[in-house]
Design a protein around this motif. Structure first.
Motif, PDB file in Angstrom:
ATOM      1  N   ARG A  91       0.823  -1.207   0.000  1.00 57.85           N
ATOM      2  CA  ARG A  91       0.000   0.000   0.000  1.00 57.85           C
ATOM      3  C   ARG A  91       0.858   1.259   0.000  1.00 57.85           C
ATOM      4  O   ARG A  91       0.468   2.281  -0.544  1.00 57.85           O
ATOM      5  CB  ARG A  91      -0.946  -0.003   1.193  1.00 57.85           C
ATOM      6  N   LEU A  92       2.047   1.206   0.597  1.00 55.45           N
ATOM      7  CA  LEU A  92       2.923   2.370   0.619  1.00 55.45           C
ATOM      8  C   LEU A  92       3.460   2.688  -0.770  1.00 55.45           C
ATOM      9  O   LEU A  92       3.743   3.838  -1.079  1.00 55.45           O
ATOM     10  CB  LEU A  92       4.084   2.148   1.588  1.00 55.45           C
ATOM     11  N   LEU A  93       3.606   1.677  -1.601  1.00 61.40           N
ATOM     12  CA  LEU A  93       4.104   1.902  -2.962  1.00 61.40           C
ATOM     13  C   LEU A  93       3.068   2.585  -3.848  1.00 61.40           C
ATOM     14  O   LEU A  93       3.420   3.185  -4.859  1.00 61.40           O
ATOM     15  CB  LEU A  93       4.536   0.575  -3.588  1.00 61.40           C
ATOM     16  N   ASN A  94       1.812   2.485  -3.480  1.00 64.53           N
ATOM     17  CA  ASN A  94       0.733   3.100  -4.243  1.00 64.53           C
ATOM     18  C   ASN A  94       0.449   4.489  -3.664  1.00 64.53           C
ATOM     19  O   ASN A  94      -0.061   4.610  -2.558  1.00 64.53           O
ATOM     20  CB  ASN A  94      -0.521   2.221  -4.170  1.00 64.53           C
ATOM     21  N   ARG A  95       0.778   5.542  -4.411  1.00 64.16           N
ATOM     22  CA  ARG A  95       0.604   6.913  -3.921  1.00 64.16           C
ATOM     23  C   ARG A  95      -0.848   7.221  -3.598  1.00 64.16           C
ATOM     24  O   ARG A  95      -1.127   8.035  -2.734  1.00 64.16           O
ATOM     25  CB  ARG A  95       1.129   7.918  -4.940  1.00 64.16           C
ATOM     26  N   ASP A  96      -1.782   6.575  -4.258  1.00 60.57           N
ATOM     27  CA  ASP A  96      -3.201   6.844  -4.008  1.00 60.57           C
ATOM     28  C   ASP A  96      -3.679   6.278  -2.677  1.00 60.57           C
ATOM     29  O   ASP A  96      -4.746   6.654  -2.200  1.00 60.57           O
ATOM     30  CB  ASP A  96      -4.061   6.292  -5.148  1.00 60.57           C
ATOM     31  N   SER A  97      -2.905   5.399  -2.059  1.00 60.70           N
ATOM     32  CA  SER A  97      -3.297   4.821  -0.777  1.00 60.70           C
ATOM     33  C   SER A  97      -3.471   5.894   0.286  1.00 60.70           C
ATOM     34  O   SER A  97      -4.361   5.821   1.120  1.00 60.70           O
ATOM     35  CB  SER A  97      -2.262   3.816  -0.292  1.00 60.70           C
ATOM     36  N   PHE A  98      -2.633   6.913   0.245  1.00 60.89           N
ATOM     37  CA  PHE A  98      -2.738   7.989   1.230  1.00 60.89           C
ATOM     38  C   PHE A  98      -3.989   8.825   0.993  1.00 60.89           C
ATOM     39  O   PHE A  98      -4.603   9.307   1.934  1.00 60.89           O
ATOM     40  CB  PHE A  98      -1.490   8.866   1.204  1.00 60.89           C
ATOM     41  N   LYS A  99      -4.366   8.973  -0.256  1.00 56.54           N
ATOM     42  CA  LYS A  99      -5.572   9.742  -0.576  1.00 56.54           C
ATOM     43  C   LYS A  99      -6.827   9.028  -0.103  1.00 56.54           C
ATOM     44  O   LYS A  99      -7.836   9.660   0.175  1.00 56.54           O
ATOM     45  CB  LYS A  99      -5.653  10.002  -2.078  1.00 56.54           C
ATOM     46  N   GLN A 100      -6.780   7.712  -0.010  1.00 54.10           N
ATOM     47  CA  GLN A 100      -7.935   6.937   0.422  1.00 54.10           C
ATOM     48  C   GLN A 100      -8.170   7.019   1.921  1.00 54.10           C
ATOM     49  O   GLN A 100      -9.237   6.673   2.407  1.00 54.10           O
ATOM     50  CB  GLN A 100      -7.771   5.477  -0.002  1.00 54.10           C
ATOM     51  N   LEU A 101      -7.165   7.473   2.667  1.00 56.15           N
ATOM     52  CA  LEU A 101      -7.336   7.636   4.107  1.00 56.15           C
ATOM     53  C   LEU A 101      -8.228   8.845   4.373  1.00 56.15           C
ATOM     54  O   LEU A 101      -8.148   9.847   3.678  1.00 56.15           O
ATOM     55  CB  LEU A 101      -5.976   7.842   4.787  1.00 56.15           C
ATOM     56  N   SER A 102      -9.039   8.763   5.370  1.00 51.22           N
ATOM     57  CA  SER A 102      -9.912   9.886   5.723  1.00 51.22           C
ATOM     58  C   SER A 102      -9.142  10.860   6.612  1.00 51.22           C
ATOM     59  O   SER A 102      -9.448  11.035   7.791  1.00 51.22           O
ATOM     60  CB  SER A 102     -11.168   9.393   6.437  1.00 51.22           C
ATOM     61  N   LEU A 103      -8.106  11.455   6.027  1.00 54.49           N
ATOM     62  CA  LEU A 103      -7.248  12.383   6.754  1.00 54.49           C
ATOM     63  C   LEU A 103      -7.090  13.662   5.956  1.00 54.49           C
ATOM     64  O   LEU A 103      -7.118  13.637   4.724  1.00 54.49           O
ATOM     65  CB  LEU A 103      -5.861  11.769   6.975  1.00 54.49           C
ATOM     66  N   PRO A 104      -6.852  14.789   6.629  1.00 55.67           N
ATOM     67  CA  PRO A 104      -6.552  16.031   5.913  1.00 55.67           C
ATOM     68  C   PRO A 104      -5.291  15.855   5.074  1.00 55.67           C
ATOM     69  O   PRO A 104      -4.406  15.061   5.418  1.00 55.67           O
ATOM     70  CB  PRO A 104      -6.325  17.051   7.033  1.00 55.67           C
TER      71      PRO A 104
END
Length: 66
Positions: free
Chosen positions: A30-43
Motif C-alpha cells: 500500500r505504501l508503494l501506491n501513492r493513491d493509498s494515502f488519498k484513500q485515508l480519511s485524513l486532511p
C-alpha cells in the motif's frame, strides 16, 4: 520495527513515531501506491506527512513506475 530505531542519540518526536507505526500498519504494498494515502480519511497535511512529502520537498516522482 526493531528497538534499534528508538535507541538513537536523540529521541524521536512523537509524531514521527506515530508516522512509523501507521506506515507499518499500511504495509509495503500500500505504501508503494501513492493513491493509498488519498484513500485515508485524513486532511491532506497529514497525508503529506505520512508520505514524507514535506521532507522530499513535494517531489515524489521517484515513486512513479513509468
Amino acid at each position: 520495527m526493531t528497538d534499534a530505531l528508538y535507541l538513537s542519540a536523540s529521541p524521536r518526536r512523537l509524531g514521527h513515531c506515530c508516522r512509523l507505526l501507521i506506515r507499518k500498519q499500511m504495509g509495503s504494498q500500500r505504501l508503494l501506491n501513492r493513491d493509498s494515502f488519498k484513500q485515508l480519511s485524513l486532511p491532506w497535511v497529514l497525508q503529506d506527512y505520512l508520505s514524507y512529502k514535506e521532507e522530499l520537498g513535494g517531489d515524489l516522482s521517484f515513486l512513479d513506475n513509468d
